[in-house]
Design a protein around this motif. Structure first.
Motif, mmCIF file in Angstrom:
data_model
loop_
_atom_site.group_PDB
_atom_site.id
_atom_site.type_symbol
_atom_site.label_atom_id
_atom_site.label_comp_id
_atom_site.label_asym_id
_atom_site.label_seq_id
_atom_site.Cartn_x
_atom_site.Cartn_y
_atom_site.Cartn_z
ATOM 1 N N TYR A 153 39.202 27.776 36.857
ATOM 2 C CA TYR A 153 39.532 28.412 38.136
ATOM 3 C C TYR A 153 38.294 28.488 39.022
ATOM 4 C CZ TYR A 153 41.155 31.764 41.566
ATOM 5 O OH TYR A 153 41.491 32.373 42.742
ATOM 6 N N ASN A 154 38.438 28.010 40.245
ATOM 7 C CA ASN A 154 37.342 28.045 41.205
ATOM 8 C C ASN A 154 37.743 28.909 42.389
ATOM 9 O OD1 ASN A 154 35.456 26.258 39.927
ATOM 10 N ND2 ASN A 154 36.821 24.559 40.467
ATOM 11 N N GLY A 155 36.850 29.737 42.827
ATOM 12 C CA GLY A 155 37.101 30.575 43.989
ATOM 13 C C GLY A 155 35.781 31.051 44.560
ATOM 14 N N ALA A 156 35.854 31.673 45.735
ATOM 15 C CA ALA A 156 34.643 32.181 46.378
ATOM 16 C C ALA A 156 34.133 33.405 45.619
ATOM 17 C CB ALA A 156 34.940 32.540 47.835
ATOM 18 N N LYS A 157 32.848 33.464 45.391
ATOM 19 C CA LYS A 157 32.251 34.584 44.677
ATOM 20 C C LYS A 157 31.676 35.601 45.665
ATOM 21 C CE LYS A 157 31.115 32.698 40.139
ATOM 22 N NZ LYS A 157 32.016 31.556 40.216
ATOM 23 N N ILE A 158 31.793 36.867 45.309
ATOM 24 C CA ILE A 158 31.196 37.898 46.136
ATOM 25 C C ILE A 158 29.691 37.955 45.858
ATOM 26 C CG2 ILE A 158 33.306 39.270 46.191
ATOM 27 C CD1 ILE A 158 31.977 41.158 44.146
ATOM 28 N N GLU A 159 28.947 38.515 46.805
ATOM 29 C CA GLU A 159 27.516 38.707 46.641
ATOM 30 C C GLU A 159 27.223 40.193 46.518
ATOM 31 O OE1 GLU A 159 25.108 36.778 49.535
ATOM 32 O OE2 GLU A 159 26.192 34.875 49.414
ATOM 33 N N ILE A 160 26.285 40.523 45.651
ATOM 34 C CA ILE A 160 25.903 41.902 45.408
ATOM 35 C C ILE A 160 24.567 42.174 46.099
ATOM 36 C CG2 ILE A 160 25.363 43.631 43.649
ATOM 37 C CD1 ILE A 160 28.255 42.641 43.571
ATOM 38 N N SER A 161 24.467 43.301 46.782
ATOM 39 C CA SER A 161 23.217 43.662 47.455
ATOM 40 C C SER A 161 22.087 43.853 46.446
ATOM 41 C CB SER A 161 23.394 44.950 48.250
ATOM 42 O OG SER A 161 24.291 44.775 49.319
ATOM 43 N N PRO A 162 20.868 43.415 46.789
ATOM 44 C CA PRO A 162 19.718 43.660 45.914
ATOM 45 C C PRO A 162 19.529 45.164 45.703
ATOM 46 C CG PRO A 162 19.170 42.072 47.634
ATOM 47 C CD PRO A 162 20.513 42.640 47.986
ATOM 48 N N GLY A 163 19.190 45.539 44.495
ATOM 49 C CA GLY A 163 18.988 46.947 44.203
ATOM 50 C C GLY A 163 20.223 47.652 43.686
ATOM 51 N N LYS A 164 21.385 47.032 43.838
ATOM 52 C CA LYS A 164 22.620 47.603 43.308
ATOM 53 C C LYS A 164 22.750 47.249 41.819
ATOM 54 C CE LYS A 164 24.256 49.371 47.179
ATOM 55 N NZ LYS A 164 24.560 50.817 47.350
ATOM 56 N N THR A 165 23.600 47.998 41.120
ATOM 57 C CA THR A 165 23.701 47.849 39.669
ATOM 58 C C THR A 165 25.144 47.654 39.225
ATOM 59 O OG1 THR A 165 21.774 49.294 39.376
ATOM 60 C CG2 THR A 165 23.168 48.963 37.444
ATOM 61 N N VAL A 166 25.317 46.843 38.189
ATOM 62 C CA VAL A 166 26.606 46.686 37.520
ATOM 63 C C VAL A 166 26.593 47.557 36.271
ATOM 64 C CG1 VAL A 166 28.173 45.089 36.357
ATOM 65 C CG2 VAL A 166 26.875 44.321 38.367
ATOM 66 N N TYR A 167 27.609 48.404 36.128
ATOM 67 C CA TYR A 167 27.703 49.294 34.977
ATOM 68 C C TYR A 167 28.844 48.845 34.057
ATOM 69 C CZ TYR A 167 24.496 52.386 37.434
ATOM 70 O OH TYR A 167 23.396 52.907 38.072
ATOM 71 N N ILE A 168 28.559 48.798 32.764
ATOM 72 C CA ILE A 168 29.515 48.318 31.755
ATOM 73 C C ILE A 168 29.700 49.410 30.718
ATOM 74 C CG2 ILE A 168 30.024 46.459 30.116
ATOM 75 C CD1 ILE A 168 27.391 45.149 31.676
ATOM 76 N N THR A 169 30.940 49.721 30.382
ATOM 77 C CA THR A 169 31.157 50.741 29.352
ATOM 78 C C THR A 169 30.802 50.176 27.976
ATOM 79 O OG1 THR A 169 33.503 50.165 29.084
ATOM 80 C CG2 THR A 169 32.959 51.881 30.697
ATOM 81 N N LYS A 170 30.208 51.026 27.155
ATOM 82 C CA LYS A 170 29.779 50.610 25.827
ATOM 83 C C LYS A 170 30.961 50.435 24.889
ATOM 84 C CE LYS A 170 25.158 52.694 25.765
ATOM 85 N NZ LYS A 170 24.262 53.662 25.072
ATOM 86 N N THR A 183 34.785 36.711 41.197
ATOM 87 C CA THR A 183 35.406 35.602 41.923
ATOM 88 C C THR A 183 36.682 36.064 42.600
ATOM 89 O OG1 THR A 183 34.510 33.998 40.327
ATOM 90 C CG2 THR A 183 36.362 33.277 41.692
ATOM 91 N N GLN A 184 36.809 35.778 43.876
ATOM 92 C CA GLN A 184 38.012 36.149 44.616
ATOM 93 C C GLN A 184 39.234 35.462 44.020
ATOM 94 O OE1 GLN A 184 38.030 38.388 46.896
ATOM 95 N NE2 GLN A 184 36.030 38.455 47.876
ATOM 96 N N GLY A 185 40.361 36.133 44.060
ATOM 97 C CA GLY A 185 41.598 35.547 43.534
ATOM 98 C C GLY A 185 42.604 36.626 43.212
ATOM 99 N N GLU A 186 43.568 36.301 42.380
ATOM 100 C CA GLU A 186 44.598 37.248 41.999
ATOM 101 C C GLU A 186 43.991 38.427 41.240
ATOM 102 O OE1 GLU A 186 47.770 36.983 42.838
ATOM 103 O OE2 GLU A 186 47.484 35.054 43.828
ATOM 104 N N VAL A 187 44.654 39.566 41.326
ATOM 105 C CA VAL A 187 44.157 40.746 40.613
ATOM 106 C C VAL A 187 44.207 40.508 39.108
ATOM 107 C CG1 VAL A 187 44.521 43.203 40.139
ATOM 108 C CG2 VAL A 187 44.841 42.304 42.457
ATOM 109 N N GLU A 188 45.307 39.970 38.602
ATOM 110 C CA GLU A 188 45.464 39.721 37.171
ATOM 111 C C GLU A 188 45.075 38.290 36.822
ATOM 112 O OE1 GLU A 188 48.893 42.308 35.162
ATOM 113 O OE2 GLU A 188 49.652 40.988 36.719
#
Length: 222
Positions: A6-23, A173-178
């Motif tokens: 699947y190919n789609g447009a990717k979003i860009e994240i601002s520098p200094g922002k963080t991605v948080y992942i649950t353990k 990546t932009q696209g369907e929610v599911e």
């Protein structure tokens, strides 16, 4: 529908922002963190079960990964869903602000075989965790500036680890929610019209109707 790569447009994240992942305990959250950092993003894991729900003021991404492969999964399943909901609710403004600034995403990961249970193969993870895609789809309606993704992966930790790089890419990546991911195949669910035979229903004023969720789309858009 099942497609490859699947190919789609990717979003860009601002520098200094963080991605948080649950353990969680299988190593998948560790691998997600590594893949985000390899992509040049700040990322770290948070514990939402044994710690107070944190305020994530610099959040541009939240990835909700239930600990389905743990021997303790049965005991924590409802606690996880409640904590995940509280985490998203508490940090909705931060995510939305990041989305308005440049880009933000919210992903809930499930493990129903990579196709939300629609594949021919069986899956063994507790279906209670399927509640996670439910409120991700609701968030997609409410959070206009946040890319929301319900991402379904295989019911096998080894395969999930092999798919981690592609999974992280799909989260942004932009696209369907599911979207479901299994190897190099991406599954996307769609509602399909079906003819209904018109008959007079044999019901009376004493009959009871129960309407529940699960129709793939906030109860098929009511």
């Amino acid at each position: 529908n099942q497609i490859r790569f699947y190919n789609g447009a990717k979003i860009e994240i601002s520098p200094g922002k963080t991605v948080y992942i649950t353990k969680e305990s299988s190593g998948l959250s560790d691998r997600f963190e590594k893949e985000f950092k390899s992509a040049g993003l700040k990322a770290r894991q948070i514990d939402i079960l044994d710690s107070p729900i944190p305020a994530l003021e610099d959040a541009a991404g939240i990835v909700l990964v239930p600990d389905v492969f743990s021997s303790n999964a049965e005991a924590i399943k409802f606690d996880f869903l409640n904590a995940a909901f509280d985490l998203v609710k508490k940090n909705a403004e931060s995510l939305t602000a990041s989305g308005k600034e440049k880009g933000a995403f919210l992903t809930g990961v499930s493990f129903m075989g990579g196709a939300f249970g629609f594949s021919t193969g069986k899956f063994c993870t507790d279906p209670v965790f399927a509640g996670l895609p439910g409120f991700i789809k609701t968030a997609a309606i409410e959070f206009k500036h946040v890319l929301c993704r319900a991402l379904d992966l295989p019911d096998d930790p080894k395969t999930c680890l092999e798919n981690a790089e592609a999974a992280v890419s799909l989260m942004m990546t932009q696209g369907e929610v599911e979207m479901g991911l299994n190897g190099d195949s991406c599954s996307i669910t769609h509602l399909a019209p079906k003819a209904v035979e018109k008959k007079t229903p044999a019901v009376t004023d004493k009959d009871i109707f129960a309407i529940t969720g699960g129709a793939k789309g906030v109860t098929a858009a009511c």
